[in-house]
Design an enzyme around this catalytic site. Structure first.
Site, PDB file in Angstrom:
ATOM      1  N   TYR A 151      48.530  44.388  39.194  1.00  0.00           N
ATOM      2  CA  TYR A 151      47.419  43.718  39.860  1.00  0.00           C
ATOM      3  C   TYR A 151      46.791  42.622  39.005  1.00  0.00           C
ATOM      4  O   TYR A 151      46.357  41.595  39.505  1.00  0.00           O
ATOM      5  CB  TYR A 151      46.313  44.739  40.201  1.00  0.00           C
ATOM      6  CG  TYR A 151      46.611  45.620  41.381  1.00  0.00           C
ATOM      7  CD1 TYR A 151      46.777  45.075  42.650  1.00  0.00           C
ATOM      8  CD2 TYR A 151      46.713  46.985  41.235  1.00  0.00           C
ATOM      9  CE1 TYR A 151      47.037  45.883  43.739  1.00  0.00           C
ATOM     10  CE2 TYR A 151      46.981  47.808  42.326  1.00  0.00           C
ATOM     11  CZ  TYR A 151      47.139  47.251  43.575  1.00  0.00           C
ATOM     12  OH  TYR A 151      47.398  48.060  44.650  1.00  0.00           O
ATOM     13  N   CYS A 152      46.693  42.850  37.700  1.00  0.00           N
ATOM     14  CA  CYS A 152      45.787  42.026  36.891  1.00  0.00           C
ATOM     15  C   CYS A 152      46.454  41.020  35.967  1.00  0.00           C
ATOM     16  O   CYS A 152      46.118  39.831  36.005  1.00  0.00           O
ATOM     17  CB  CYS A 152      44.889  42.947  36.068  1.00  0.00           C
ATOM     18  SG  CYS A 152      43.784  43.975  37.072  1.00  0.00           S
ATOM     19  N   ARG A 162      42.675  50.974  34.196  1.00  0.00           N
ATOM     20  CA  ARG A 162      44.127  51.105  34.231  1.00  0.00           C
ATOM     21  C   ARG A 162      44.564  51.646  35.587  1.00  0.00           C
ATOM     22  O   ARG A 162      43.884  52.508  36.154  1.00  0.00           O
ATOM     23  CB  ARG A 162      44.598  52.065  33.145  1.00  0.00           C
ATOM     24  CG  ARG A 162      44.318  51.616  31.724  1.00  0.00           C
ATOM     25  CD  ARG A 162      44.570  52.748  30.756  1.00  0.00           C
ATOM     26  NE  ARG A 162      43.666  53.872  31.001  1.00  0.00           N
ATOM     27  CZ  ARG A 162      43.860  55.100  30.528  1.00  0.00           C
ATOM     28  NH1 ARG A 162      44.944  55.383  29.828  1.00  0.00           N
ATOM     29  NH2 ARG A 162      42.994  56.050  30.793  1.00  0.00           N
ATOM     30  N   GLU A 163      45.683  51.125  36.080  1.00  0.00           N
ATOM     31  CA  GLU A 163      46.201  51.615  37.352  1.00  0.00           C
ATOM     32  C   GLU A 163      46.597  53.090  37.205  1.00  0.00           C
ATOM     33  O   GLU A 163      47.234  53.478  36.240  1.00  0.00           O
ATOM     34  CB  GLU A 163      47.418  50.790  37.775  1.00  0.00           C
ATOM     35  CG  GLU A 163      47.072  49.351  38.097  1.00  0.00           C
ATOM     36  CD  GLU A 163      48.308  48.498  38.267  1.00  0.00           C
ATOM     37  OE1 GLU A 163      49.377  49.063  38.567  1.00  0.00           O
ATOM     38  OE2 GLU A 163      48.206  47.281  38.092  1.00  0.00           O
ATOM     39  N   ASN A 172      42.210  40.653  29.289  1.00  0.00           N
ATOM     40  CA  ASN A 172      43.511  40.910  29.912  1.00  0.00           C
ATOM     41  C   ASN A 172      44.593  40.005  29.356  1.00  0.00           C
ATOM     42  O   ASN A 172      45.765  40.400  29.253  1.00  0.00           O
ATOM     43  CB  ASN A 172      43.402  40.745  31.434  1.00  0.00           C
ATOM     44  CG  ASN A 172      43.001  42.047  32.106  1.00  0.00           C
ATOM     45  OD1 ASN A 172      42.921  43.082  31.477  1.00  0.00           O
ATOM     46  ND2 ASN A 172      42.738  41.994  33.398  1.00  0.00           N
ATOM     47  N   ASP A 207      35.836  48.955  54.404  1.00  0.00           N
ATOM     48  CA  ASP A 207      37.189  48.391  54.404  1.00  0.00           C
ATOM     49  C   ASP A 207      37.511  47.898  55.800  1.00  0.00           C
ATOM     50  O   ASP A 207      36.927  48.368  56.785  1.00  0.00           O
ATOM     51  CB  ASP A 207      38.216  49.429  53.943  1.00  0.00           C
ATOM     52  CG  ASP A 207      39.448  48.780  53.324  1.00  0.00           C
ATOM     53  OD1 ASP A 207      40.228  48.146  54.079  1.00  0.00           O
ATOM     54  OD2 ASP A 207      39.629  48.881  52.101  1.00  0.00           O
ATOM     55  N   GLY A 219      53.192  43.035  34.532  1.00  0.00           N
ATOM     56  CA  GLY A 219      53.064  42.787  35.965  1.00  0.00           C
ATOM     57  C   GLY A 219      51.869  43.554  36.498  1.00  0.00           C
ATOM     58  O   GLY A 219      50.951  43.883  35.760  1.00  0.00           O
ATOM     59  N   LYS A 265      36.422  39.116  30.773  1.00  0.00           N
ATOM     60  CA  LYS A 265      37.470  39.798  31.555  1.00  0.00           C
ATOM     61  C   LYS A 265      38.814  39.107  31.386  1.00  0.00           C
ATOM     62  O   LYS A 265      39.844  39.755  31.114  1.00  0.00           O
ATOM     63  CB  LYS A 265      37.064  39.841  33.029  1.00  0.00           C
ATOM     64  CG  LYS A 265      38.141  40.355  33.986  1.00  0.00           C
ATOM     65  CD  LYS A 265      38.605  41.759  33.586  1.00  0.00           C
ATOM     66  CE  LYS A 265      39.815  42.210  34.375  1.00  0.00           C
ATOM     67  NZ  LYS A 265      39.512  42.665  35.712  1.00  0.00           N
ATOM     68  N   THR A 305      37.880  40.169  40.165  1.00  0.00           N
ATOM     69  CA  THR A 305      38.148  39.221  39.086  1.00  0.00           C
ATOM     70  C   THR A 305      38.099  37.808  39.643  1.00  0.00           C
ATOM     71  O   THR A 305      38.710  37.503  40.666  1.00  0.00           O
ATOM     72  CB  THR A 305      39.511  39.496  38.447  1.00  0.00           C
ATOM     73  OG1 THR A 305      39.547  40.870  38.016  1.00  0.00           O
ATOM     74  CG2 THR A 305      39.747  38.610  37.253  1.00  0.00           C
ATOM     75  N   VAL A 320      39.626  49.405  42.183  1.00  0.00           N
ATOM     76  CA  VAL A 320      38.294  49.114  41.650  1.00  0.00           C
ATOM     77  C   VAL A 320      37.217  49.673  42.565  1.00  0.00           C
ATOM     78  O   VAL A 320      36.335  50.433  42.137  1.00  0.00           O
ATOM     79  CB  VAL A 320      38.105  47.597  41.453  1.00  0.00           C
ATOM     80  CG1 VAL A 320      36.681  47.292  40.972  1.00  0.00           C
ATOM     81  CG2 VAL A 320      39.129  47.047  40.467  1.00  0.00           C
ATOM     82  N   ASP A 331      45.592  37.057  35.969  1.00  0.00           N
ATOM     83  CA  ASP A 331      44.515  36.746  35.038  1.00  0.00           C
ATOM     84  C   ASP A 331      44.977  35.776  33.958  1.00  0.00           C
ATOM     85  O   ASP A 331      44.220  34.881  33.548  1.00  0.00           O
ATOM     86  CB  ASP A 331      43.978  38.027  34.399  1.00  0.00           C
ATOM     87  CG  ASP A 331      43.203  38.881  35.394  1.00  0.00           C
ATOM     88  OD1 ASP A 331      43.173  38.519  36.586  1.00  0.00           O
ATOM     89  OD2 ASP A 331      42.637  39.911  34.985  1.00  0.00           O
ATOM     90  N   LYS A 385      42.692  53.580  56.143  1.00  0.00           N
ATOM     91  CA  LYS A 385      42.130  53.910  54.836  1.00  0.00           C
ATOM     92  C   LYS A 385      40.769  54.587  55.002  1.00  0.00           C
ATOM     93  O   LYS A 385      40.444  55.547  54.296  1.00  0.00           O
ATOM     94  CB  LYS A 385      42.006  52.652  53.975  1.00  0.00           C
ATOM     95  CG  LYS A 385      43.338  52.014  53.619  1.00  0.00           C
ATOM     96  CD  LYS A 385      43.157  50.731  52.833  1.00  0.00           C
ATOM     97  CE  LYS A 385      42.674  51.000  51.430  1.00  0.00           C
ATOM     98  NZ  LYS A 385      42.642  49.758  50.612  1.00  0.00           N
ATOM     99  N   ARG A 427      53.038  45.673  43.227  1.00  0.00           N
ATOM    100  CA  ARG A 427      52.756  44.259  43.411  1.00  0.00           C
ATOM    101  C   ARG A 427      52.972  43.519  42.089  1.00  0.00           C
ATOM    102  O   ARG A 427      52.469  43.914  41.047  1.00  0.00           O
ATOM    103  CB  ARG A 427      51.313  44.054  43.886  1.00  0.00           C
ATOM    104  CG  ARG A 427      51.016  42.598  44.257  1.00  0.00           C
ATOM    105  CD  ARG A 427      49.673  42.465  44.921  1.00  0.00           C
ATOM    106  NE  ARG A 427      48.581  42.682  43.985  1.00  0.00           N
ATOM    107  CZ  ARG A 427      47.300  42.555  44.333  1.00  0.00           C
ATOM    108  NH1 ARG A 427      46.963  42.295  45.570  1.00  0.00           N
ATOM    109  NH2 ARG A 427      46.357  42.743  43.433  1.00  0.00           N
ATOM    110  N   PRO A 448      58.002  48.580  24.751  1.00  0.00           N
ATOM    111  CA  PRO A 448      58.675  47.469  25.446  1.00  0.00           C
ATOM    112  C   PRO A 448      58.898  47.752  26.933  1.00  0.00           C
ATOM    113  O   PRO A 448      58.972  48.906  27.365  1.00  0.00           O
ATOM    114  CB  PRO A 448      60.009  47.346  24.700  1.00  0.00           C
ATOM    115  CG  PRO A 448      59.729  47.889  23.339  1.00  0.00           C
ATOM    116  CD  PRO A 448      58.752  49.014  23.556  1.00  0.00           C
TER     117      PRO A 448
END
Length: 394
Positions: free
Chosen positions: A258-259, A144-145, A207, A29, A256, A203, A118, A11, A263, A34, A320, A251
């Site tokens: 991050y969100c 989207r990732e 999700n 950060d 799974g 939000k 979030t 994000v 959420d 990073k 994750r 399918p």
């Protein structure tokens, strides 16, 4: 304008790059490695568009661990720090957000803070009372990732929540929306201004609907596989209905990333004392799907099961909360030996599972290879592969 962005995950980094086309942006950060990558025009996350923009676009972007220098005199401070779900408290861990708020209060209390992380429904209003001198708005992200910058360049919508009784916040909310529109390539972006609490709910409900859709097609697949039916034929027929549509219908082993897991659980927690059945069912369905997948693999009576990739999606380096990790643990609990092939790992062990970095060695050592998403590299070993990836996408 000077804009500070706290957090350089999907994000924060995608926003920093988007806004740095026309503004002086400071990406903050706490991880020096990073920061160093960004200042060398390299992306710390896997996103092709971000990597391209960092390497080739003239961006006014500086990364730093010095929050004071970044926040001081900034016109906007965007908070995009992680808010993981705490299963014991049934609540997002918002401590990282409040840590930024405290620093902004110290260094630049007159700025406008935009929360992008979030958060629970009602959170912005509650911290507004806790920090009455700060100007805080909330703008949910819909990314989207692996395509975070693309989804900022071509956004489906922009939503900004603010206290409508506060004229200063109204002006700031419209200015922030204009900054997002200015950085985007897409024109005429649907833009909604609302109260912060409604924006927070938008939000979580968006999700949770996506999680519902994933769960629906997974349960369709469970039925079809259990009855010996052709899943793809059924999905193709169902999705010919334009009210249902042909997206988000492939399918998997379960949702799974991050969100969606956090959420859906947070929204369910927000339903305390509110009648519901569906929200609980969505969370329960994901667990049931993973248990079903594990049982399908156990039925093959394997001695060694190989896990091809821990990542949730193609073109992503995130694993994750990936559903395959729960399947792995279920298999191990039944006494099955489990090994992993994950190119993004440089270690020989992950969560006490052995990691095999040689692809062919990995494949030949397994009786069954399970893949949440099929890859052409597995073609030579297809007879060993168990996947529910019908369309080889998503």
């Amino acid at each position: 304008m000077k804009i500070a962005v706290a957090g350089t995950g999907y994000v924060g980094l995608s926003l920093a790059v988007l806004l740095a086309q026309h503004n002086d942006v400071y990406a903050v950060d706490i991880i020096q490695s990073k920061v160093d990558l960004l200042n060398n025009k390299q992306s710390p996350i896997k996103d092709a568009e971000i990597e391209d923009y960092l390497a080739h676009k003239p961006l006014h972007l500086v990364a730093t661990t010095d929050a004071k220098s970044a926040y001081t005199d900034a016109d906007f401070v965007i908070v995009s720090t992680p808010t993981n779900y705490d299963p014991h408290k049934n609540y997002f861990d918002t401590s990282s957000v409040e840590a930024v708020l405290k620093l902004v209060q110290q260094y630049n209390p007159k700025t406008t803070i935009v929360i992008k992380s979030t958060i629970p429904v009602g959170y912005t209003e509650s911290v507004g009372k806790k920090y009455p001198d700060l100007s805080i708005i909330f703008a949910p992200e819909f990314l989207r990732e692996g395509h975070a910058l693309y989804d900022n360049l071509y956004p489906s919508r922009i939503v900004v929540g603010y206290d409508a009784a506060n004229s200063k916040l109204e002006t700031a909310a419209h200015t922030f929306a204009q900054l997002l529109q200015q950085g985007a390539i897409k024109q005429d972006i649907p833009t909604l201004f609302t109260q912060t609490t409604e924006a927070e709910a938008i939000k979580l409900f968006a999700n949770t609907y996506l999680a519902l859709r994933v769960s629906y097609f997974n349960e369709l697949d469970t039925y079809a596989e259990s009855r010996g039916l052709n899943t793809q034929a059924i999905i193709n027929g169902v999705c010919l209905d334009p009210r249902i549509g042909d997206g988000y219908n492939n399918p998997s082993f379960g949702y799974g990333g991050y969100c969606l897991p956090k959420d859906t659980k947070q929204l369910l927690a927000n339903y305390s004392n509110v009648p519901q059945n569906l929200m609980s069912a969505i969370v329960d369905s994901n667990k049931t799907r993973k248990e079903y997948i594990a049982q399908q693999i156990l039925a093959k009576k394997p001695s060694v099961v190989g896990i091809y990739r821990l990542t949730m999606k193609a073109n992503s380096d995130n694993f994750r909360q990936s559903s395959i990790q729960d399947v792995m643990k279920m298999l191990r609990g039944e006494g099955v030996s489990v090994v992993i092939y994950e190119p993004s790992l440089t270690v020989s062990e992950f969560e006490k599972f052995s990691v095999i970095n040689d692809f062919d060695k990995f494949c030949t050592s397994c009786d069954v290879i399970i893949a949440n998403r099929f890859d052409n590299a597995l073609e030579a070993y297809r007879s060993k592969v168990y996947t529910r990836d019908i369309y080889q996408r998503d």
